[in-house]
Write a protein that holds these residues in place. Structure first.
Motif, PDB file in Angstrom:
ATOM      1  N   MET A   1       5.134  23.359  27.054  1.00 39.32           N
ATOM      2  CA  MET A   1       4.796  22.212  26.491  1.00 39.32           C
ATOM      3  C   MET A   1       4.506  21.962  25.192  1.00 39.32           C
ATOM      4  O   MET A   1       5.139  21.194  24.388  1.00 39.32           O
ATOM      5  CB  MET A   1       3.403  21.622  27.247  1.00 39.32           C
ATOM      6  N   LEU A   2       4.101  22.896  24.456  1.00 38.10           N
ATOM      7  CA  LEU A   2       4.075  22.748  23.036  1.00 38.10           C
ATOM      8  C   LEU A   2       5.327  23.155  22.233  1.00 38.10           C
ATOM      9  O   LEU A   2       5.624  22.450  21.324  1.00 38.10           O
ATOM     10  CB  LEU A   2       2.998  24.066  22.653  1.00 38.10           C
ATOM     11  N   ALA A   3       6.210  23.800  22.963  1.00 37.20           N
ATOM     12  CA  ALA A   3       7.432  24.100  22.402  1.00 37.20           C
ATOM     13  C   ALA A   3       8.215  22.709  22.393  1.00 37.20           C
ATOM     14  O   ALA A   3       9.000  22.391  21.458  1.00 37.20           O
ATOM     15  CB  ALA A   3       8.206  24.996  23.520  1.00 37.20           C
ATOM     16  N   ILE A   4       7.997  21.845  23.529  1.00 40.71           N
ATOM     17  CA  ILE A   4       8.540  20.669  23.467  1.00 40.71           C
ATOM     18  C   ILE A   4       8.244  19.723  22.499  1.00 40.71           C
ATOM     19  O   ILE A   4       8.974  19.146  21.686  1.00 40.71           O
ATOM     20  CB  ILE A   4       8.516  19.920  24.913  1.00 40.71           C
ATOM     21  N   ILE A   5       6.591  19.510  22.321  1.00 48.45           N
ATOM     22  CA  ILE A   5       6.183  18.988  20.963  1.00 48.45           C
ATOM     23  C   ILE A   5       6.700  19.343  19.921  1.00 48.45           C
ATOM     24  O   ILE A   5       7.411  18.474  18.921  1.00 48.45           O
ATOM     25  CB  ILE A   5       4.803  18.903  21.075  1.00 48.45           C
ATOM     26  N   MET A   6       6.914  20.646  19.585  1.00 50.02           N
ATOM     27  CA  MET A   6       7.381  21.058  18.399  1.00 50.02           C
ATOM     28  C   MET A   6       8.782  20.934  17.969  1.00 50.02           C
ATOM     29  O   MET A   6       9.175  20.252  16.821  1.00 50.02           O
ATOM     30  CB  MET A   6       7.073  22.781  18.408  1.00 50.02           C
ATOM     31  N   LEU A   7       9.604  20.960  19.020  1.00 54.56           N
ATOM     32  CA  LEU A   7      11.101  20.526  18.939  1.00 54.56           C
ATOM     33  C   LEU A   7      11.009  19.021  18.574  1.00 54.56           C
ATOM     34  O   LEU A   7      11.974  18.525  17.900  1.00 54.56           O
ATOM     35  CB  LEU A   7      11.787  20.838  20.148  1.00 54.56           C
ATOM     36  N   ALA A   8      10.403  18.227  19.462  1.00 52.76           N
ATOM     37  CA  ALA A   8      10.264  16.709  19.078  1.00 52.76           C
ATOM     38  C   ALA A   8       9.735  16.474  17.810  1.00 52.76           C
ATOM     39  O   ALA A   8      10.567  15.686  16.988  1.00 52.76           O
ATOM     40  CB  ALA A   8       9.302  16.001  20.059  1.00 52.76           C
ATOM     41  N   ILE A   9       8.930  17.242  17.103  1.00 51.52           N
ATOM     42  CA  ILE A   9       8.550  16.927  15.871  1.00 51.52           C
ATOM     43  C   ILE A   9       9.397  17.425  14.828  1.00 51.52           C
ATOM     44  O   ILE A   9       9.651  16.823  13.632  1.00 51.52           O
ATOM     45  CB  ILE A   9       7.138  17.790  15.429  1.00 51.52           C
ATOM     46  N   MET A  10      10.274  18.498  15.091  1.00 49.97           N
ATOM     47  CA  MET A  10      11.531  18.775  14.209  1.00 49.97           C
ATOM     48  C   MET A  10      12.487  17.718  14.157  1.00 49.97           C
ATOM     49  O   MET A  10      12.984  17.549  13.153  1.00 49.97           O
ATOM     50  CB  MET A  10      12.051  20.120  14.585  1.00 49.97           C
ATOM     51  N   MET A  11      12.835  17.048  15.304  1.00 52.99           N
ATOM     52  CA  MET A  11      13.660  15.841  15.167  1.00 52.99           C
ATOM     53  C   MET A  11      13.172  14.799  14.473  1.00 52.99           C
ATOM     54  O   MET A  11      14.013  14.290  13.562  1.00 52.99           O
ATOM     55  CB  MET A  11      14.055  15.550  16.719  1.00 52.99           C
ATOM     56  N   ILE A 118      -2.240  14.844  18.534  1.00 54.43           N
ATOM     57  CA  ILE A 118      -2.207  15.882  19.282  1.00 54.43           C
ATOM     58  C   ILE A 118      -3.198  16.919  18.897  1.00 54.43           C
ATOM     59  O   ILE A 118      -3.741  17.396  19.884  1.00 54.43           O
ATOM     60  CB  ILE A 118      -0.794  16.268  19.637  1.00 54.43           C
ATOM     61  N   PRO A 119      -3.383  17.335  17.948  1.00 61.20           N
ATOM     62  CA  PRO A 119      -4.178  18.668  17.675  1.00 61.20           C
ATOM     63  C   PRO A 119      -5.809  18.459  18.067  1.00 61.20           C
ATOM     64  O   PRO A 119      -6.176  19.410  18.444  1.00 61.20           O
ATOM     65  CB  PRO A 119      -4.185  18.618  15.977  1.00 61.20           C
ATOM     66  N   PRO A 120      -6.370  17.233  17.810  1.00 63.42           N
ATOM     67  CA  PRO A 120      -7.572  17.122  18.397  1.00 63.42           C
ATOM     68  C   PRO A 120      -7.660  17.677  20.017  1.00 63.42           C
ATOM     69  O   PRO A 120      -8.928  17.695  20.206  1.00 63.42           O
ATOM     70  CB  PRO A 120      -8.203  15.706  18.313  1.00 63.42           C
ATOM     71  N   PHE A 121      -6.882  17.288  20.782  1.00 60.83           N
ATOM     72  CA  PHE A 121      -7.021  17.802  22.297  1.00 60.83           C
ATOM     73  C   PHE A 121      -7.438  19.365  22.432  1.00 60.83           C
ATOM     74  O   PHE A 121      -7.548  19.821  23.378  1.00 60.83           O
ATOM     75  CB  PHE A 121      -5.698  17.295  22.767  1.00 60.83           C
ATOM     76  N   PHE A 125     -10.294  24.393  22.880  1.00 60.85           N
ATOM     77  CA  PHE A 125      -9.968  26.153  22.882  1.00 60.85           C
ATOM     78  C   PHE A 125     -10.057  26.633  21.377  1.00 60.85           C
ATOM     79  O   PHE A 125      -9.515  27.253  21.029  1.00 60.85           O
ATOM     80  CB  PHE A 125      -8.651  26.054  23.033  1.00 60.85           C
ATOM     81  N   ASN A 126     -10.900  25.847  20.562  1.00 62.78           N
ATOM     82  CA  ASN A 126     -11.220  26.079  19.037  1.00 62.78           C
ATOM     83  C   ASN A 126      -9.628  26.403  18.463  1.00 62.78           C
ATOM     84  O   ASN A 126      -9.613  27.210  17.818  1.00 62.78           O
ATOM     85  CB  ASN A 126     -11.950  27.294  19.117  1.00 62.78           C
ATOM     86  N   ARG A 127      -8.707  25.800  18.584  1.00 60.79           N
ATOM     87  CA  ARG A 127      -7.589  25.681  18.047  1.00 60.79           C
ATOM     88  C   ARG A 127      -7.028  24.416  17.300  1.00 60.79           C
ATOM     89  O   ARG A 127      -5.737  24.376  16.984  1.00 60.79           O
ATOM     90  CB  ARG A 127      -6.471  26.044  19.154  1.00 60.79           C
ATOM     91  N   VAL A 128      -7.849  23.400  17.008  1.00 58.58           N
ATOM     92  CA  VAL A 128      -7.411  22.378  16.122  1.00 58.58           C
ATOM     93  C   VAL A 128      -6.665  22.560  14.971  1.00 58.58           C
ATOM     94  O   VAL A 128      -5.441  22.199  14.940  1.00 58.58           O
ATOM     95  CB  VAL A 128      -8.604  21.314  15.978  1.00 58.58           C
ATOM     96  N   GLY A 129      -7.120  23.402  14.103  1.00 57.62           N
ATOM     97  CA  GLY A 129      -6.652  23.760  13.015  1.00 57.62           C
ATOM     98  C   GLY A 129      -5.254  24.383  12.912  1.00 57.62           C
ATOM     99  O   GLY A 129      -4.326  24.342  12.290  1.00 57.62           O
ATOM    100  N   PHE A 130      -5.239  25.444  13.924  1.00 56.09           N
ATOM    101  CA  PHE A 130      -4.081  26.160  14.304  1.00 56.09           C
ATOM    102  C   PHE A 130      -2.844  25.204  14.715  1.00 56.09           C
ATOM    103  O   PHE A 130      -1.798  25.364  14.177  1.00 56.09           O
ATOM    104  CB  PHE A 130      -4.267  27.377  15.037  1.00 56.09           C
ATOM    105  N   ILE A 131      -3.335  24.244  15.706  1.00 49.95           N
ATOM    106  CA  ILE A 131      -2.493  23.494  16.238  1.00 49.95           C
ATOM    107  C   ILE A 131      -1.771  22.496  15.126  1.00 49.95           C
ATOM    108  O   ILE A 131      -0.540  22.028  15.089  1.00 49.95           O
ATOM    109  CB  ILE A 131      -2.709  22.869  17.389  1.00 49.95           C
TER     110      ILE A 131
END
Length: 192
Positions: A1-11, A118-121, A125-131
């Motif tokens: 799912m994250l890969a899909i989001i990342m590719l969409a953001i690249m587009m 998306i990141p606040p979700f 997992f304590n990953r907001v900053g990383f995402i």
């Protein structure tokens, strides 16, 4: 799912920054306008960007409560505008500027939804900053691809192929968001 989001953001990055960077050259070369006039047409892009970001936020808050569905709903008009621009690339300078502004405006909206919402979700997992850093970097990967790629395509094959590239990128972004709707919905349920 994250890969899909990342590719969409690249587009999104390819379209938003690519059109912003290269639209004055496209207008100048296609319609033989003075460079100063072509550069002034770039004023429309940020204005549409601000307006579309506000509309995207409103759509996400009031109508569509799934970020990927909202991203798809905003990518789709960008695709339609790119497709129309591709169908009539030499038609009219004003129409070309309007369609380019509409595409970039939609991409500002997509950026706001996918990069900011998306990141606040990932708080659970304590990953907001990383995402946040990860998805934001995807915008710049897309931007780098478009900065060099569009110049190369325009040089080798002309603006019609560049506009086809924009159309394909917008279609890919729309389809990627569509593919991510159900996985995102499941993920959000786990986060609540």
């Amino acid at each position: 799912m994250l890969a899909i989001i990342m590719l969409a953001i690249m587009m999104q990055g390819i379209l938003r920054d690519g059109i912003t960077t290269w639209m004055p050259s496209y207008i100048s070369e296609t319609f033989h306008l003075a460079s100063s006039i072509s550069i002034l047409t770039g004023i429309a892009l940020p204005l549409f960007g601000i307006m579309c970001s506000q509309i995207a936020s409103l759509i996400n808050r009031k109508l569509i409560h799934n970020e990927l569905r909202c991203g798809m709903a905003i990518f789709a008009p960008g695709f339609m505008a790119a497709f129309l621009l591709w169908l009539m690339p030499n038609g009219n300078a004003v129409l070309s500027v309007f369609l380019s502004a509409l595409i970039t405006g939609c991409m500002h909206g997509v950026n706001m939804i996918l990069v900011s919402m998306i990141p606040p979700f990932f708080k659970k997992f304590n990953r907001v900053g990383f995402i946040s850093g990860l998805v934001n970097s995807c915008t710049y990967v897309g931007s780098a691809i478009s900065s060099y790629g569009i110049a190369w395509i325009a040089d080798k094959s002309g603006w019609n192929l560049v506009i086809l590239f924009w159309t394909i990128a917008a279609l890919c972004g729309t389809l990627l968001c569509l593919m991510g709707i159900k996985p995102w919905k499941k993920f959000v349920r786990k986060c609540v």
